[in-house]
Enzyme design. Structure first.
Site, short mmCIF file in Angstrom:
data_model
loop_
_atom_site.label_atom_id
_atom_site.label_comp_id
_atom_site.label_asym_id
_atom_site.label_seq_id
_atom_site.Cartn_x
_atom_site.Cartn_y
_atom_site.Cartn_z
N TYR A 180 0.86 -1.18 0.00
CA TYR A 180 0.00 0.00 0.00
C TYR A 180 0.90 1.24 0.00
CZ TYR A 180 -3.46 -3.60 0.64
OH TYR A 180 -4.22 -4.71 0.44
N ARG A 203 3.62 -1.12 10.85
CA ARG A 203 3.66 -2.45 10.20
C ARG A 203 4.47 -2.34 8.93
NH1 ARG A 203 -0.77 -7.26 9.04
NH2 ARG A 203 0.08 -8.14 10.93
N LEU A 239 0.82 -17.41 10.01
CA LEU A 239 0.69 -18.84 10.30
C LEU A 239 1.22 -19.24 11.67
CD1 LEU A 239 1.20 -20.47 6.78
CD2 LEU A 239 -0.90 -20.22 8.09
C1 LIG Z 1 -9.39 -11.27 5.79
C2 LIG Z 1 -8.03 -10.66 5.98
C3 LIG Z 1 -7.90 -9.29 5.96
C4 LIG Z 1 -6.65 -8.68 6.18
N1 LIG Z 1 -6.56 -7.32 6.25
C5 LIG Z 1 -5.40 -6.75 6.64
C6 LIG Z 1 -5.34 -5.37 6.96
O1 LIG Z 1 -6.35 -4.67 7.00
N2 LIG Z 1 -4.13 -4.84 7.29
C7 LIG Z 1 -3.00 -5.62 7.35
O2 LIG Z 1 -1.93 -5.09 7.63
N3 LIG Z 1 -3.04 -6.94 7.10
C8 LIG Z 1 -4.21 -7.51 6.78
N4 LIG Z 1 -4.28 -8.88 6.64
C9 LIG Z 1 -3.10 -9.69 6.96
C10 LIG Z 1 -3.17 -10.17 8.42
O3 LIG Z 1 -3.08 -9.08 9.32
C11 LIG Z 1 -2.03 -11.16 8.75
O4 LIG Z 1 -0.82 -10.47 8.63
C12 LIG Z 1 -2.04 -12.35 7.80
O5 LIG Z 1 -3.34 -12.90 7.70
C13 LIG Z 1 -1.08 -13.44 8.24
O6 LIG Z 1 -1.39 -13.91 9.53
P1 LIG Z 1 -2.22 -15.30 9.76
O7 LIG Z 1 -1.45 -16.37 9.06
O8 LIG Z 1 -2.24 -15.45 11.24
O9 LIG Z 1 -3.58 -15.11 9.18
C14 LIG Z 1 -5.51 -9.48 6.38
C15 LIG Z 1 -5.65 -10.88 6.35
C16 LIG Z 1 -6.88 -11.47 6.19
C17 LIG Z 1 -7.00 -12.97 6.24
#
Ligand SMILES: Cc1cc2nc3c(=O)[nH]c(=O)nc-3n(C[C@H](O)[C@H](O)[C@H](O)COP(=O)(O)O)c2cc1C
Length: 359
Positions: free
Chosen positions: A186, A234, A306
């Site tokens: 972004y 971030r 993950l």
């Molecule tokens: C539905 C969804 C929406 C997300 N929206 C954002 C967001 O708004 N901002 C961001 O920095 N990351 C966003 N992410 C990334 C998550 O914050 C996270 O970094 C990513 O899912 C990896 O972590 P996990 O494996 O625990 O899901 C999003 C991920 C998912 C699944």
């Protein structure tokens, strides 16, 4: 006592445990009308469930500092007072459950103006409810995306001010942690990386120039965000490009700079800025990037990606790889993950009185 359930104090804010919810867009706000960009019943129920489930900190999803800064027309925004009022309902409830309310302030840059992911996520033209995305350079994310309009110096100054206004509103809305979204391709990430930033002015070229916009945003936000409240950033620690991209070395250097500019914690993600790269996705695959920042700087870090198992999360903390873990999709599946982990590891987590018989 499990490390996962030790409180963590940053500035004057104490987060009761290290199980945190990362920002996750819900793409569920009204796209037009008086409630544009304001959280509604969906957002309330979604965040409330993770608070009653024991998450120590909830970072509300990427929230646009301006209408053009949204990823989709359905994103949350924080550019007017109606939105502030609607956020208050959520922050009040989170605080009542002992969860610290945080918010991610965002500008989508060249990846703005797309449809909701479950409708395919394709770029939306101005005629279809979209708008022309903005970027540091007239370079599209990929061939499916439109060419962004290259920002003028004046527009850059305006966006820096929008981030500061958004932070002021986030404070009025009751948030205690603010996170600047510098990751995932972004706007801020577009400036950081030589892959997406080909400017020849003071905002492009050298590392100092490419990080200028990020640091200007940090300074402007830090100026209005109170000294007693933590500010996170971030980052995507790597573009995952062989060459010509943002690298883990750059991230370590940026972490030092962010520390000097008043950032309290680096939330370490990766990717999203270069299309078509191969990412070695697997359990905890981004943790080494967080661990490296932690080892080479004095900046606290959070690891994400993950992390799904209690023992896995505990080890990341007890090995000193991160100060906190963020669980995204796992918290979508299991809102009360922190309570399950506390039972497994023997930690304390706040449980609502109403659920007392389930302790
Ligand atoms: C539905 C969804 C929406 C997300 N929206 C954002 C967001 O708004 N901002 C961001 O920095 N990351 C966003 N992410 C990334 C998550 O914050 C996270 O970094 C990513 O899912 C990896 O972590 P996990 O494996 O625990 O899901 C999003 C991920 C998912 C699944």
């Amino acid at each position: 006592m499990s490390a996962l359930f030790e409180p963590f104090t940053l500035r004057d804010v104490t987060i009761p445990n290290r199980v945190w919810m990362p920002p996750m867009c819900q793409y569920s706000a009204a796209p037009d009308g008086p409630g544009t960009g304001a959280p509604n019943d969906w957002h309330f129920a979604h965040y409330a469930a993770r608070a009653t489930g024991g998450a120590g900190l909830i970072i509300v999803e990427a929230t646009g500092v301006s209408p053009e800064g949204r990823i989709t027309p359905y994103d949350l925004g924080i550019w007017n007072d109606t939105q502030v009022e609607a956020f208050r309902r959520i922050t009040r409830f989170l605080v009542s459950q002992g969860t610290v309310p945080g918010i991610q302030l965002a500008h989508a840059g060249r990846k703005a103006s797309t449809d909701q992911p479950w409708k395919g996520g394709a770029p939306l033209t101005p005629g279809a409810g979209g708008w022309r995305p903005l970027g540091p350079s007239a370079l599209p994310y990929n061939e499916d995306h439109p060419v962004p309009a290259e920002l003028t110096g004046h527009q850059i100054t305006e966006i820096v001010a929008q981030f500061a206004d958004a932070a002021r509103r986030a404070l009025a809305a009751g948030f205690e942690v603010a996170e600047i979204h510098g990751a995932h391709g972004y706007l801020i990430g577009n400036f950081l990386s030589p892959h997406s930033n080909h400017r020849t002015d003071a905002y492009g070229g050298s590392y100092e120039n490419r990080t200028r916009f990020a640091l200007e945003v940090v300074d402007a936000v830090r100026e209005v965000w109170p000294d007693d409240k933590p500010l996170f950033f971030r980052v995507s620690a790597t573009d995952w490009l062989e060459e010509g991209g943002w690298t883990a070395d750059d991230t370590v250097r940026l972490a030092h700079d962010l520390r000097a500019h008043g950032i309290d914690l680096l939330d370490v993600s990766t990717g999203g800025n270069a299309s078509g790269v191969r990412i070695p996705v697997g359990p905890g695959y981004q943790v080494p990037f967080a661990a490296r920042v932690k080892a080479e700087t004095t900046l606290p870090v959070a690891a994400v990606g993950l992390i799904t198992e209690a023992e896995q999360a505990e080890k990341i903390l007890s090995n000193g790889e991160a100060d906190a873990v963020l669980l995204g999709r796992e918290l979508l599946r299991t809102p009360s993950w922190a309570r399950h982990a506390a039972r497994e590891l023997g930690g304390d987590v706040q449980v609502p009185d109403q659920y007392h018989r389930s302790v």
